[in-house]
Design a protein around this motif. Structure first.
Motif, PDB file in Angstrom:
ATOM      1  N   LEU C  14       9.580   1.276  -6.886  1.00  0.00           N
ATOM      2  CA  LEU C  14      10.089  -0.107  -6.843  1.00  0.00           C
ATOM      3  C   LEU C  14       9.541  -0.831  -5.780  1.00  0.00           C
ATOM      4  O   LEU C  14       9.070  -2.159  -5.887  1.00  0.00           O
ATOM      5  CB  LEU C  14      11.576  -0.216  -6.811  1.00  0.00           C
ATOM      6  CG  LEU C  14      12.568   0.254  -8.100  1.00  0.00           C
ATOM      7  CD1 LEU C  14      13.832   0.364  -7.581  1.00  0.00           C
ATOM      8  CD2 LEU C  14      12.150  -0.907  -9.003  1.00  0.00           C
ATOM      9  N   PHE C  15       9.280  -0.383  -4.663  1.00  0.00           N
ATOM     10  CA  PHE C  15       8.787  -0.884  -3.413  1.00  0.00           C
ATOM     11  C   PHE C  15       7.394  -1.485  -3.671  1.00  0.00           C
ATOM     12  O   PHE C  15       6.956  -2.525  -3.749  1.00  0.00           O
ATOM     13  CB  PHE C  15       8.724   0.186  -2.394  1.00  0.00           C
ATOM     14  CG  PHE C  15       8.359  -0.654  -1.082  1.00  0.00           C
ATOM     15  CD1 PHE C  15       9.296  -1.077  -0.317  1.00  0.00           C
ATOM     16  CD2 PHE C  15       6.915  -0.619  -0.635  1.00  0.00           C
ATOM     17  CE1 PHE C  15       8.987  -1.857   0.811  1.00  0.00           C
ATOM     18  CE2 PHE C  15       6.263  -1.041   0.625  1.00  0.00           C
ATOM     19  CZ  PHE C  15       7.593  -1.812   1.372  1.00  0.00           C
ATOM     20  N   CYS C  16       6.369  -0.534  -4.407  1.00  0.00           N
ATOM     21  CA  CYS C  16       5.209  -0.985  -4.701  1.00  0.00           C
ATOM     22  C   CYS C  16       5.120  -1.781  -5.779  1.00  0.00           C
ATOM     23  O   CYS C  16       4.372  -3.000  -5.565  1.00  0.00           O
ATOM     24  CB  CYS C  16       4.417   0.331  -5.061  1.00  0.00           C
ATOM     25  SG  CYS C  16       4.008   1.391  -3.628  1.00  0.00           S
ATOM     26  N   THR C  17       6.118  -1.988  -6.774  1.00  0.00           N
ATOM     27  CA  THR C  17       6.000  -2.897  -7.644  1.00  0.00           C
ATOM     28  C   THR C  17       6.294  -4.340  -6.999  1.00  0.00           C
ATOM     29  O   THR C  17       5.772  -5.382  -7.406  1.00  0.00           O
ATOM     30  CB  THR C  17       7.168  -2.661  -8.639  1.00  0.00           C
ATOM     31  OG1 THR C  17       7.069  -1.271  -8.965  1.00  0.00           O
ATOM     32  CG2 THR C  17       7.228  -3.726 -10.012  1.00  0.00           C
ATOM     33  N   LEU C  19       5.785  -5.036  -3.960  1.00  0.00           N
ATOM     34  CA  LEU C  19       4.793  -5.370  -3.103  1.00  0.00           C
ATOM     35  C   LEU C  19       3.437  -6.110  -3.816  1.00  0.00           C
ATOM     36  O   LEU C  19       3.006  -7.169  -3.661  1.00  0.00           O
ATOM     37  CB  LEU C  19       4.209  -4.306  -2.595  1.00  0.00           C
ATOM     38  CG  LEU C  19       2.891  -4.198  -1.300  1.00  0.00           C
ATOM     39  CD1 LEU C  19       3.627  -5.216  -0.209  1.00  0.00           C
ATOM     40  CD2 LEU C  19       2.644  -3.230  -0.949  1.00  0.00           C
ATOM     41  N   ILE C  20       3.360  -5.546  -5.183  1.00  0.00           N
ATOM     42  CA  ILE C  20       2.132  -6.328  -6.106  1.00  0.00           C
ATOM     43  C   ILE C  20       2.890  -7.492  -6.545  1.00  0.00           C
ATOM     44  O   ILE C  20       1.943  -8.391  -6.735  1.00  0.00           O
ATOM     45  CB  ILE C  20       1.868  -5.114  -7.154  1.00  0.00           C
ATOM     46  CG1 ILE C  20       1.303  -3.739  -6.512  1.00  0.00           C
ATOM     47  CG2 ILE C  20       1.043  -5.943  -8.209  1.00  0.00           C
ATOM     48  CD1 ILE C  20       1.143  -2.753  -7.686  1.00  0.00           C
ATOM     49  N   GLY C  21       3.845  -7.673  -6.871  1.00  0.00           N
ATOM     50  CA  GLY C  21       4.695  -8.816  -7.221  1.00  0.00           C
ATOM     51  C   GLY C  21       4.193  -9.876  -6.026  1.00  0.00           C
ATOM     52  O   GLY C  21       3.961 -11.219  -6.371  1.00  0.00           O
ATOM     53  N   VAL C  22       4.706  -9.520  -4.771  1.00  0.00           N
ATOM     54  CA  VAL C  22       4.437 -10.514  -3.777  1.00  0.00           C
ATOM     55  C   VAL C  22       2.978 -11.094  -3.746  1.00  0.00           C
ATOM     56  O   VAL C  22       2.673 -12.172  -3.459  1.00  0.00           O
ATOM     57  CB  VAL C  22       4.956  -9.989  -2.523  1.00  0.00           C
ATOM     58  CG1 VAL C  22       4.585 -10.677  -1.304  1.00  0.00           C
ATOM     59  CG2 VAL C  22       6.448  -9.980  -2.314  1.00  0.00           C
ATOM     60  N   MET C  23       2.133  -9.960  -3.940  1.00  0.00           N
ATOM     61  CA  MET C  23       0.711 -10.314  -3.603  1.00  0.00           C
ATOM     62  C   MET C  23      -0.011 -11.154  -5.011  1.00  0.00           C
ATOM     63  O   MET C  23      -0.934 -11.883  -4.704  1.00  0.00           O
ATOM     64  CB  MET C  23      -0.165  -9.048  -3.557  1.00  0.00           C
ATOM     65  CG  MET C  23       0.070  -8.590  -2.050  1.00  0.00           C
ATOM     66  SD  MET C  23      -1.056  -7.702  -1.321  1.00  0.00           S
ATOM     67  CE  MET C  23      -0.341  -6.060  -1.412  1.00  0.00           C
ATOM     68  N   LEU C  24       0.699 -10.811  -6.177  1.00  0.00           N
ATOM     69  CA  LEU C  24      -0.009 -11.559  -7.420  1.00  0.00           C
ATOM     70  C   LEU C  24       0.571 -12.733  -7.962  1.00  0.00           C
ATOM     71  O   LEU C  24      -0.120 -13.360  -8.625  1.00  0.00           O
ATOM     72  CB  LEU C  24      -0.184 -10.414  -8.389  1.00  0.00           C
ATOM     73  CG  LEU C  24      -1.245  -9.204  -7.928  1.00  0.00           C
ATOM     74  CD1 LEU C  24      -1.583  -8.415  -9.105  1.00  0.00           C
ATOM     75  CD2 LEU C  24      -2.671 -10.003  -7.425  1.00  0.00           C
ATOM     76  N   LEU C  37      13.564  -7.108  -4.154  1.00  0.00           N
ATOM     77  CA  LEU C  37      13.128  -5.830  -5.177  1.00  0.00           C
ATOM     78  C   LEU C  37      12.703  -4.768  -4.110  1.00  0.00           C
ATOM     79  O   LEU C  37      13.352  -3.591  -4.055  1.00  0.00           O
ATOM     80  CB  LEU C  37      12.101  -5.899  -5.961  1.00  0.00           C
ATOM     81  CG  LEU C  37      11.906  -5.047  -7.138  1.00  0.00           C
ATOM     82  CD1 LEU C  37      13.272  -5.140  -7.829  1.00  0.00           C
ATOM     83  CD2 LEU C  37      10.605  -5.406  -8.091  1.00  0.00           C
TER      84      LEU C  37
END
Lengths: 392, 183, 103
Positions: C14-17, C19-24, C37
């Protein structure tokens, strides 16, 4: 007690009939089945009762054609709803449009699962029962949004946004006014809240000053929470067609209707549980009558009160509604919390009773005086009606 | 493996991934709601009743609704694509995310905590929680109350419509000249 | 059979999801949601560690989660209010286009 023992032994013997593997499932089903069935039946009866009572208030008869005294009217309504065409707008978001009424119904039904119907008759005994009740109630807001947004209709969206704003605003006084009871009972579990009110009518929390004010605030907030008149602005027919239900027809509309009524029953049952002694009889002599009877009696009396209010009060304006929530209900429930604390600190004695009554009364009269001064609204002056000349 | 937990975890992860991939922003937020619900179920599976219900109440009942309102007020439903295709950007973003995942996975699989077994029962968590909130953690809780009040007032002030004060001209951003703004 | 690993894996995922959401993503509101999240992913770890802690009285993990939930709610309220007032001014919620200091 005999009634509860009977029900429990019937359930136990029925569970034993099932194979070993599925027993937990069967047990859960058997616990939830009576709730679903009795509230489904109650829904049908209350729709008829509401129409009859509104008819009497408006000086007409109400439904009286189907069956004796119109008793089969709900059946006719059900058949009508089932056979109607189910229309979904072309540009609607089909999945969300379909899910919204279901989520609303499930969230309303789930709230009933923590209400104790008798000493041992509670579907799910949770340590934080009331928190569960309010938490699943929160899902209703999401369902209303889904219904309004997925319909792709301006009326539906506006109605949904109004409904959500109203529900969120009134959720705060709703929860705050129930906290006093939890403080006095010392538990979040509804079972323990009811047990704290055992021993007859005098032990009910409504006879304390904070309980009285809390009960009134709770009932007003309940009216707003389940979109009943005079707070039925989300569905104000004259402005918004039917609010978030505009684009629903046939059975889905019936599901919305059912969800609204079940939510109202759940809130009334919670009011009875918190303030009116739940399943306890008003007098200890009467306790041979089973608990569920008393709970349903209190529930139906509260529903009658709601119907009476609906027949009597005009609808509020949207801004009046919000101002009432934030400027009056919220400060009142805060003052009520302080009064509850005072009452508990003085061990509920006479002094505590008097002091919390004074505090609540001062808060009510002082705050409403200040508010009416600030709003600048003066008593209405009638130009002709009060003129002595015309009477003479 | 625990079957219930596996199902919950898969739903939670799948809806979280959907929440950052979908194009329609309202769908994104609804998927995010499902993910929050899955997290609440995980708490319940860990027998943390109070926290699980608080999660449902705060996230599903309040935060999601807030996000949806904000989306509608900013016409967010119109953002129909992710970041414009820029390979460098995408590679950096995905690389950083997956790199973090890798580091976390290495940490998890090298940790000795994995062998810890839980106590059989952890009951009375609500009572213990209430007592410790009003006993050990009473000062942080008071600070939190102040923070929430300040956040409430601050958010209301920020979101209030700008009014032109006397003697000050209000520069109105016209959307008519440029037509509908594309993100 | 019952170990800490699945919870930690779920939390990491969940954390990496997030993180990717924040960046993309390019909408400030979705960025805030992705941050929520990530906070939730951390919360799962707190609850799991509380459950697997040998002491039965210690509830500091749960208290921490409650505090995080409250702070996350406050953050969401203030953050979204900021996004709305920025939108009123610039007619956009894309953080990339907000690159000037002039109001």
């Amino acid at each position: 007690m005999w009634f509860e023992e009977l029900l429990i032994s019937i359930k136990a013997s029925m569970v034993l009939l099932a194979p070993e593997m599925v027993r937990p499932l069967v047990s859960a089903l058997l616990s939830s089945m009576p709730i679903l069935m009795s509230f489904g039946g109650l829904f049908a009866m209350v729709t008829l009762l509401e129409r009859k009572m509104l008819g009497r208030i408006q000086n007409r008869l109400g439904p009286n054609r189907v069956g004796p005294f119109g008793l089969f009217q709900p059946v006719a309504d059900g058949i009508k709803m089932l056979t109607k065409e189910d229309i979904v707008p072309h540009s609607a978001d089909h999945l969300i449009h379909f899910l919204a009424p279901l989520i609303l119904l499930v969230s309303a039904m789930l709230g009933l699962s923590v209400i104790p119907f008798g000493q041992k008759l509670v579907a799910v005994e949770l340590e934080a029962g009331i928190l569960f009740f309010f938490a699943v109630g929160g899902a209703a807001e999401l369902a209303v949004f889904m219904a309004g947004w997925s319909s792709r209709n301006k009326y539906a969206l506006l109605g949904a946004l109004r409904a959500i704003a109203q529900m969120i605003s009134y959720e705060i006084p709703l929860i705050l006014s129930s906290i006093g009871v939890l403080m006095a009972a010392g538990s979040l579990s509804l079972v323990e809240v009811v047990q704290a009110q055992a021993g007859g009518m005098h032990a009910w929390y409504i006879w304390t000053p904070w309980g009285f004010l809390g009960c009134i605030l709770f009932l007003i907030a309940t009216l707003a929470e389940v979109n009943r008149s005079p707070f039925d602005i989300p569905e104000a027919e004259s402005e918004l067609i039917a609010g978030h239900m505009t684009e629903y027809s046939g059975f889905k509309y019936a599901v919305f209707f059912l969800a609204e009524f079940v939510a109202m029953f759940a809130m009334c049952a919670l009011t009875a549980t918190l303030f009116l002694g739940g399943y306890h009889a008003p007098l200890p002599i009467l306790s041979f009558i089973p608990g569920p009877f008393w709970l349903f009696l209190k529930l139906i009396l509260l529903v009658l009160l709601f119907i009476w209010i609906r027949g009597t009060m005009p609808r509020l304006r949207a801004d009046q509604l919000m101002e009432f929530a934030w400027k009056f209900m919220l400060p009142m429930s805060m003052a009520n919390l302080v009064a509850t604390g005072l009452w508990i600190a003085l061990d509920g004695g006479v002094l505590g009773w008097i002091l919390s009554a004074i505090l609540n009364g001062a808060a009510y009269f002082g705050w409403s005086h200040l508010l009416s001064r600030a709003s600048g609204v003066k008593p209405r002056v009638y130009q002709y009606a009060d003129d002595p000349q015309t009477h003479a | 493996m625990n079957l219930l937990l596996t199902i919950i975890a898969l739903i939670t992860l799948a809806s979280a991934v959907a929440a950052i991939c979908l194009r329609n922003l309202v769908h994104c937020v609804l998927c995010l709601t499902l993910s929050f619900a899955g997290i609440a179920l995980t708490y319940l599976e860990l027998s943390a009743e109070f926290v699980g219900f608080a999660q449902v109440m705060v996230y599903i009942g309040a935060v999601t609704i807030l996000v949806l309102f904000a989306l509608l007020m900013t016409r967010g439903g119109k953002e129909l694509h992710l970041r414009s295709w820029n390979p460098g950007h995408w590679l950096t973003g995905l690389g950083a995310g997956l790199g973090t995942l890798g580091v976390l996975l290495v940490g998890i699989f090298h940790s000795k905590l994995r062998e810890v077994t839980p106590l059989d029962t952890k009951d009375e968590s609500v009572h213990a929680l209430g007592n410790s909130l009003l006993d050990t953690y009473v000062l942080p809780m008071e600070a939190l109350a102040v923070l929430l009040t300040v956040a409430l007032i601050g958010a209301a002030l920020l979101a209030m419509p700008e009014r032109s004060r006397p003697g000050q001209t209000f520069r109105k951003v016209s959307s008519t000249k440029e037509g509908p703004v594309k993100d | 059979m019952h170990t800490l690993t699945p919870y930690l894996l779920l939390s990491a995922g969940l954390f990496c999801t997030g993180l990717i959401g924040v960046m993309l993503r390019r909408n400030a509101i979705i960025l805030l949601a992705s941050i929520e999240l990530m906070l939730n992913a951390a919360n799962i770890n707190f609850v799991a560690f509380w459950r697997f802690h040998p002491s039965s009285e210690d509830v500091s993990g749960l208290v921490m989660v409650l505090f995080t939930i409250a702070i996350a709610a406050a953050e969401a309220a203030v953050g979204l209010a900021l996004v709305i007032s920025i939108y009123r001014h610039y007619r956009t919620t894309n953080p990339d286009t907000l690159n000037e200091l002039k109001g």
